[in-house]
Design a protein around this motif. Sequence first.
Motif, mmCIF file in Angstrom:
data_model
loop_
_atom_site.group_PDB
_atom_site.id
_atom_site.type_symbol
_atom_site.label_atom_id
_atom_site.label_comp_id
_atom_site.label_asym_id
_atom_site.label_seq_id
_atom_site.Cartn_x
_atom_site.Cartn_y
_atom_site.Cartn_z
ATOM 1 N N ASP A 254 -41.602 -4.867 -65.042
ATOM 2 C CA ASP A 254 -42.606 -4.461 -64.040
ATOM 3 C C ASP A 254 -43.054 -5.737 -63.318
ATOM 4 O O ASP A 254 -43.829 -6.520 -63.876
ATOM 5 C CB ASP A 254 -43.768 -3.779 -64.791
ATOM 6 C CG ASP A 254 -44.891 -3.343 -63.877
ATOM 7 O OD1 ASP A 254 -44.758 -3.439 -62.648
ATOM 8 O OD2 ASP A 254 -45.935 -2.912 -64.422
ATOM 9 N N HIS A 335 -51.088 -4.416 -68.794
ATOM 10 C CA HIS A 335 -50.889 -3.261 -69.668
ATOM 11 C C HIS A 335 -49.690 -3.545 -70.549
ATOM 12 O O HIS A 335 -48.824 -4.362 -70.199
ATOM 13 C CB HIS A 335 -50.644 -1.993 -68.831
ATOM 14 C CG HIS A 335 -49.601 -2.172 -67.771
ATOM 15 N ND1 HIS A 335 -48.254 -2.061 -68.024
ATOM 16 C CD2 HIS A 335 -49.692 -2.509 -66.460
ATOM 17 C CE1 HIS A 335 -47.576 -2.298 -66.918
ATOM 18 N NE2 HIS A 335 -48.416 -2.585 -65.947
ATOM 19 N N THR A 378 -48.011 -7.064 -69.143
ATOM 20 C CA THR A 378 -47.975 -7.660 -67.809
ATOM 21 C C THR A 378 -49.239 -8.494 -67.611
ATOM 22 O O THR A 378 -50.264 -8.241 -68.230
ATOM 23 C CB THR A 378 -47.931 -6.586 -66.713
ATOM 24 O OG1 THR A 378 -49.157 -5.846 -66.735
ATOM 25 C CG2 THR A 378 -46.761 -5.627 -66.898
ATOM 26 N N GLU A 380 -51.114 -9.395 -64.140
ATOM 27 C CA GLU A 380 -50.927 -9.027 -62.742
ATOM 28 C C GLU A 380 -52.207 -9.062 -61.905
ATOM 29 O O GLU A 380 -52.607 -8.058 -61.319
ATOM 30 C CB GLU A 380 -50.284 -7.643 -62.633
ATOM 31 C CG GLU A 380 -50.935 -6.548 -63.481
ATOM 32 C CD GLU A 380 -50.254 -5.199 -63.272
ATOM 33 O OE1 GLU A 380 -50.174 -4.740 -62.128
ATOM 34 O OE2 GLU A 380 -49.800 -4.617 -64.278
ATOM 35 N N GLU A 416 -47.237 -10.382 -60.416
ATOM 36 C CA GLU A 416 -47.155 -9.730 -61.726
ATOM 37 C C GLU A 416 -45.959 -10.232 -62.524
ATOM 38 O O GLU A 416 -44.812 -10.094 -62.089
ATOM 39 C CB GLU A 416 -47.026 -8.206 -61.525
ATOM 40 C CG GLU A 416 -46.849 -7.441 -62.825
ATOM 41 C CD GLU A 416 -46.832 -5.924 -62.626
ATOM 42 O OE1 GLU A 416 -46.435 -5.450 -61.544
ATOM 43 O OE2 GLU A 416 -47.205 -5.221 -63.570
HETATM 44 MN MN MN Z 1 -47.957 -3.432 -64.055
#
Ligand code: MN
Length: 438
Positions: A254, A335, A378, A380, A416
């Motif tokens: 991500d 997350h 992550t 971000e 991120e």
């Molecule tokens: Mn994310």
Amino acid sequence: MNATYEDHLKTLSSEWNELLVRNGFDGALIAAGESSFYFEDDQSPTFHANPHFLRWSVFDECEHCVLVVNAESEPQLHWYTPADYWYLPTSIPKRLASNFDHQVHTTLEDLDRACKTAVQGNQRIAYIGPEPCAQLSLSNVEPAPEKLLNQLAFRRAFKTPFEIACMANATAIGVQGHLAAREAFFNNGCEFDIHLAYLKASKQVESQLPYPNIVGLNEHASTLHYQHYALSPPSTIRSLLIDAGAKYQSYHADITRSYARIEGNEYDELVSTVNDFQLQLISELPSFDTFLDFHVRAHQLVAQALVDCRVVKCSATATYDQQLTDVFYPHGTGHLLGLQTHDVGGHITDEIGNSVSPPERFPSLRLLRKISPNMVFTVEPGIYLIPILLKSVAGHPDINWSKVEELLPFGGVRIEDNVAVEEDGVLNLTRQAFQAAE
Ligand code: MN
Ligand code: GLY
Ligand code: MN
């Protein structure tokens, strides 16, 4: 630590056996699930497997398949390969065939019968999967209680070396897409062109993406999950925010990057500022106990960045205390990441499966846990110019409104990365992959 799939399976076996016994179960029946049709239609969304199943199979073409985990014996895999000429049936992958006691079924009736036989003689089996399910009518099968699900979610946050290696590979694939997307942006591509460049370079079709690509030019960068792909470029291209990921053996990456079209302008300054404090934040990660503390630190750095970029006229402390950072940075700092982009378990705080809710000030913070080795999440942070939120503080004397006007046409910035927490530090999977590729 060994990063093989076989070692991953050994860890899962002991984890599941321990949790099943602790909760008074002899075993579990884990259904991969099936896709269902849209209302009054014969089309369905892309199938996404139950992540509990996926963690064992790490192969997502597993519609209808079932895994029976027994605390006393080896897991038994029931694979479904129908005789079908409308769609190409998926044979059981060699790796699964060689690692599991397995049966292949060509009809759902056979599969149901085999599952029934597999749990015969057991007192209590926890069912984990979508409902309705034929096996739930059996007297010894019951839906898994929330405590067990929470305990499994708590454990799932600690990745095995195999899982971390998969996420490193997913990140490397995503980075190929990001490099091509950046090039398309600097070649005046529209959002659609940038999206296609990403897909082509990362060799993914849209349905394989871990989440829909977010490709926002100019003001579109201020919509956090902007979902359109404009077919023509705006008359002046100013900025790009691209949040796009990839999968490797079902594990997600991500990644977000933001780019200024003109080097050295006010938006470029904002991108550099966010990039710098994002790296600083990650370097400070080992000194934080919980992700909530880390998120508060991110807000403090956002506050300082707003001061440095002359978006606010008060001190960083006053910016944070007056909750002005919430206006420019309304989402969580990160997350858990894994088989889901927003992997479950971020609010489960202990082995017993207790959970907490985010504090009132940060309702969208998905991760509240103690930061621990082998977690992958992550980081971000961003700064956005979001008209709806700016309206809520209209006329605030500590906001430099002329600077806000200047930045509004650029939308916002997010950077991120995906990081793996290690015993003695942090491994930044994303920066590592960009360095290797650039
Ligand atoms: Mn994310
Ligand atoms: N790509 C969605 C997120 O960053 O959480
Ligand atoms: Mn993202």
